[in-house]
Motif scaffolding. Structure first.
Motif, short mmCIF file in Angstrom:
data_model
loop_
_atom_site.label_atom_id
_atom_site.label_comp_id
_atom_site.label_asym_id
_atom_site.label_seq_id
_atom_site.Cartn_x
_atom_site.Cartn_y
_atom_site.Cartn_z
N ALA A 12 -4.38 3.88 -13.38
CA ALA A 12 -4.26 2.58 -12.69
C ALA A 12 -5.62 2.16 -12.17
CB ALA A 12 -3.25 2.66 -11.54
N ILE A 13 -5.83 0.85 -12.15
CA ILE A 13 -7.03 0.25 -11.56
C ILE A 13 -6.57 -0.78 -10.54
CG2 ILE A 13 -8.98 -1.31 -11.97
CD1 ILE A 13 -9.45 0.10 -14.61
N PHE A 14 -7.23 -0.80 -9.38
CA PHE A 14 -6.91 -1.74 -8.31
C PHE A 14 -8.13 -2.62 -8.03
CE2 PHE A 14 -4.53 2.14 -7.96
CZ PHE A 14 -3.24 1.77 -7.58
N LEU A 15 -7.94 -3.93 -8.13
CA LEU A 15 -9.01 -4.90 -7.90
C LEU A 15 -8.55 -5.91 -6.84
CD1 LEU A 15 -9.71 -5.75 -11.65
CD2 LEU A 15 -11.24 -4.41 -10.20
N SER A 16 -9.43 -6.31 -5.96
CA SER A 16 -9.06 -7.36 -5.00
C SER A 16 -10.28 -8.18 -4.64
CB SER A 16 -8.44 -6.77 -3.73
OG SER A 16 -9.44 -6.26 -2.87
N ASP A 17 -10.03 -9.30 -3.98
CA ASP A 17 -11.08 -10.13 -3.40
C ASP A 17 -12.17 -10.48 -4.40
OD1 ASP A 17 -10.36 -10.15 -0.31
OD2 ASP A 17 -9.95 -8.14 -1.08
N ILE A 18 -11.73 -10.98 -5.54
CA ILE A 18 -12.66 -11.45 -6.58
C ILE A 18 -13.17 -12.83 -6.22
CG2 ILE A 18 -12.88 -12.03 -9.02
CD1 ILE A 18 -10.70 -9.91 -9.58
N GLN A 198 6.84 2.59 6.53
CA GLN A 198 7.63 2.45 5.31
C GLN A 198 7.93 3.79 4.65
OE1 GLN A 198 6.97 -0.65 2.53
NE2 GLN A 198 6.01 -2.05 3.99
N GLY A 199 7.43 4.87 5.21
CA GLY A 199 7.75 6.19 4.70
C GLY A 199 7.07 6.55 3.41
N VAL A 200 5.86 5.99 3.19
CA VAL A 200 5.12 6.30 1.97
C VAL A 200 3.90 7.16 2.33
CG1 VAL A 200 5.91 4.27 0.71
CG2 VAL A 200 3.85 4.10 2.12
N ASP A 201 3.20 7.61 1.31
CA ASP A 201 2.09 8.55 1.53
C ASP A 201 0.77 7.88 1.85
OD1 ASP A 201 3.38 11.22 0.79
OD2 ASP A 201 3.90 9.99 -0.94
N GLY A 202 0.68 6.57 1.59
CA GLY A 202 -0.58 5.89 1.83
C GLY A 202 -0.48 4.42 1.53
N VAL A 203 -1.60 3.72 1.72
CA VAL A 203 -1.66 2.28 1.47
C VAL A 203 -2.92 1.97 0.68
CG1 VAL A 203 -2.83 1.86 3.69
CG2 VAL A 203 -1.59 0.00 2.56
N ILE A 204 -2.81 1.01 -0.23
CA ILE A 204 -3.95 0.50 -1.00
C ILE A 204 -3.99 -1.00 -0.76
CG2 ILE A 204 -5.01 0.24 -3.27
CD1 ILE A 204 -3.35 2.72 -4.14
N CYS A 205 -5.09 -1.48 -0.18
CA CYS A 205 -5.16 -2.88 0.23
C CYS A 205 -6.55 -3.45 -0.05
CB CYS A 205 -4.82 -3.01 1.72
SG CYS A 205 -5.94 -2.09 2.80
N GLY A 206 -6.74 -4.69 0.36
CA GLY A 206 -8.02 -5.37 0.22
C GLY A 206 -8.33 -6.11 1.51
N HIS A 207 -8.66 -7.40 1.38
CA HIS A 207 -8.78 -8.38 2.47
C HIS A 207 -10.10 -8.31 3.23
CE1 HIS A 207 -7.56 -11.39 5.28
NE2 HIS A 207 -7.54 -10.56 6.31
N ASN A 223 -9.07 1.12 0.54
CA ASN A 223 -9.37 -0.30 0.42
C ASN A 223 -10.23 -0.51 -0.82
OD1 ASN A 223 -10.70 -2.99 0.87
ND2 ASN A 223 -9.49 -2.89 2.74
N THR A 224 -9.88 -1.51 -1.61
CA THR A 224 -10.53 -1.73 -2.91
C THR A 224 -11.91 -2.35 -2.80
OG1 THR A 224 -9.50 -3.88 -3.12
CG2 THR A 224 -8.30 -2.03 -4.03
#
Length: 269
Positions: A12-18, A198-207, A223-224
């Motif tokens: 997987a690749i995560f991109l944000s804030d282009i 939310q009971g998950v193992d982590g978060v992947i975000c941007g902003h 953070n991406t």
């Protein structure tokens, strides 16, 4: 080191804030990145298109169109593409649950890694009190940020002429101003807390345009970064481990990428 980057494939690749549609967008750099990086799933984690800026002044050069076409081409070749809108492309929140050219639009989603961990994928603007409760201040901050980027462009033209590497004035200021540092820390803590809720193992975000990968607040926070200042992406390897890819630093080591000479030809790749 080889002058030519190697082709890499990820889970997987995560991109944000282009921020397509703005002069600060490093579209050519992103086209280079997309040429050498593929994945089974590509997450577009918000602020891909800058609707705020486009409403005030239309700016859409060919390179920005090339980025859209490149991403859609990857989708046609089999990659799953998931788009979680941010505040600058919030108009897409009117289309949650729909598909555009094979791109799935979701408010947030859960990504499961190869080793079974679960991560909340979300842009993060819902947890920014300025964006939520003082939009006029958010727009003012956006203007100040664009001004800093314009100064940054002129500064780096001079640095290149002097044979120096790229340096981000806005990123430097962000890490030196106490209030900005405090904001980043509070944002990270809040997003880590949401993942825990939310009971998950982590978060992947941007902003916030600040790439990071840590567990400082008890939950894995990733953070991406962005494609305006730092040109960073996050990738999940096939064994479930994560990597922050700092493409601007790689480009500095490859003269052809740094000068931009081959990019027009690469857009069709």
């Amino acid at each position: 080191m080889s002058s030519e980057p190697t082709q890499r494939h990820f889970r997987a690749i995560f991109l944000s804030d282009i921020h397509l549609g703005t002069r600060g967008c490093q579209a050519d750099m992103l086209l280079d990145f997309l040429k050498y990086h593929d994945a089974e799933t590509i997450y577009l984690v918000g602020d891909i298109v800058d609707g705020w800026r486009l409403r005030r002044m239309w700016y859409w050069p060919q390179s920005h169109n090339d980025v859209v076409q490149k991403l859609m081409r990857k989708g046609r070749k089999g990659a799953r593409i998931v788009y979680t809108p941010g505040n600058h492309d919030e108009f897409l929140r009117d289309f949650l649950g729909t598909h555009f050219g094979g791109i799935e639009v979701m408010e947030e989603t859960i990504h499961e890694t190869a080793d079974g961990r679960r991560y909340l994928v979300i842009h993060g603007d819902r947890f920014d009190v300025v964006v939520r409760h003082a939009r006029w201040l958010a727009f003012l901050g956006d203007w100040a940020y664009v001004t800093a980027l314009n100064l940054n462009t002129g500064l780096n033209i001079m640095r290149r002429r002097l044979g120096l590497t790229y340096w981000s004035l806005s990123a430097w200021a962000k890490l030196k101003v106490k209030n900005a540092v405090n904001f980043i820390g509070k944002f990270e803590e809040t997003l880590a807390g949401e993942a825990e809720r939310q009971g998950v193992d982590g978060v992947i975000c941007g902003h916030i345009h600040h790439a990071a990968d840590h567990t400082e607040f008890g939950t894995h926070y990733i953070n991406t970064g962005d494609w305006v200042e730092s040109c960073t992406a996050v990738a999940e390897h096939h064994d479930g481990t994560f990597e922050i890819i700092r493409w601007a630093e790689r480009a500095e080591q490859v003269p052809a990428l740094a000068t931009g000479e081959p990019r027009r030809a690469q857009a069709a790749a």
